[in-house]
Design an enzyme around this catalytic site. Structure first.
Site, PDB file in Angstrom:
ATOM      1  N   ASP A  94     129.332  44.375 -91.406  1.00 52.43           N
ATOM      2  CA  ASP A  94     128.114  43.740 -90.904  1.00 52.43           C
ATOM      3  C   ASP A  94     127.263  44.805 -90.210  1.00 52.43           C
ATOM      4  OD1 ASP A  94     129.419  44.292 -88.553  1.00 52.43           O
ATOM      5  OD2 ASP A  94     129.258  42.266 -87.728  1.00 52.43           O
ATOM      6  N   LYS A 152     130.339  40.020 -97.951  1.00 50.82           N
ATOM      7  CA  LYS A 152     130.802  40.149 -96.571  1.00 50.82           C
ATOM      8  C   LYS A 152     131.628  38.930 -96.153  1.00 50.82           C
ATOM      9  CE  LYS A 152     128.253  39.311 -92.961  1.00 50.82           C
ATOM     10  NZ  LYS A 152     127.179  39.339 -91.946  1.00 50.82           N
TER      11      LYS A 152
END
Length: 212
Positions: free
Chosen positions: A138, A120
């Site tokens: 997320d 991420k």
């Protein structure tokens, strides 16, 4: 959800916010990397407060290395998991200096090799700092993608891959920002603000709220 709906959704977001940006404050790829690394299980507001004190003192790998772990902790102690984050950031800075000429690499393999940098974080840096097609999923983006029907998936990697495949090409570069902002301010976890939602008529969520 069909392609026409997705195009309409992202078109509306683009009209409302033509140049979406991260809410993390930064002025270089390195500052962004630091901010994103610190943001795990922390709010952007909290990270910005910490980096507002840190960056004027140390905003290069060499300068943060000079602080040392304990010196760095002084600046980031208000952020969750600051002990492990300080250790990882010092290790990351050392690798940047020794292996990358103090520059943040612009490829996934090198980024994910840095301590504390997962998929991420790498995606955020690739997309935001280097304007590459990458989708950082997320909790907000995972929720919005599933709840609206834009790109449902059982896990973050599945949602990431579906978003990259399903979001119309003209919106892909900024899609990450529109999705996260929508999840943060409108499509909230507990009580989505459906009556204030600009895509309410296009969203496929079956339990829309009526609270104003």
């Amino acid at each position: 959800m069909n392609r026409a709906k997705r195009e309409a959704i992202f078109s509306r977001w683009r009209t409302l916010n033509p140049e979406p940006r991260t809410e993390l404050n930064y002025s270089s790829p390195f500052e962004l990397l630091v901010a994103v690394l610190l943001s795990a299980q922390a709010t952007d507001v909290g990270v910005n407060k910490a980096t507002a004190k840190l960056f004027p003192v140390a905003n290069t790998p060499e300068a943060i290395l000079a602080l040392g772990v304990e010196g760095l902790k002084h600046y980031i102690k208000t952020i969750g998991l600051f002990n492990s984050k300080a250790e990882n950031l010092i290790k990351t800075c050392r690798i940047l200096v020794e292996q990358h000429n103090s520059q943040v690499p612009d490829n996934r393999e090198a980024l994910e090799a840095l301590p504390g940098v997962g998929r991420k974080t790498a995606n955020v840096v690739l997309n935001t700092a280097f304007r590459q097609l990458a989708m950082a999923v997320d909790t907000h983006i995972f929720r919005v993608s599933n709840r609206t029907g834009i790109a449902p998936g059982k896990n973050v990697l599945e949602v990431e891959k579906r978003l990259l495949r399903l979001v119309p090409a003209e919106f892909l570069l900024d899609a990450h920002h529109w999705l996260i902002l929508h999840g943060r301010y409108i499509c909230k976890a507990r009580t989505p603000q459906c009556t204030a939602c600009p895509i309410e008529d296009l969203c496929e969520y079956r339990k829309k709220t009526s609270e104003k």
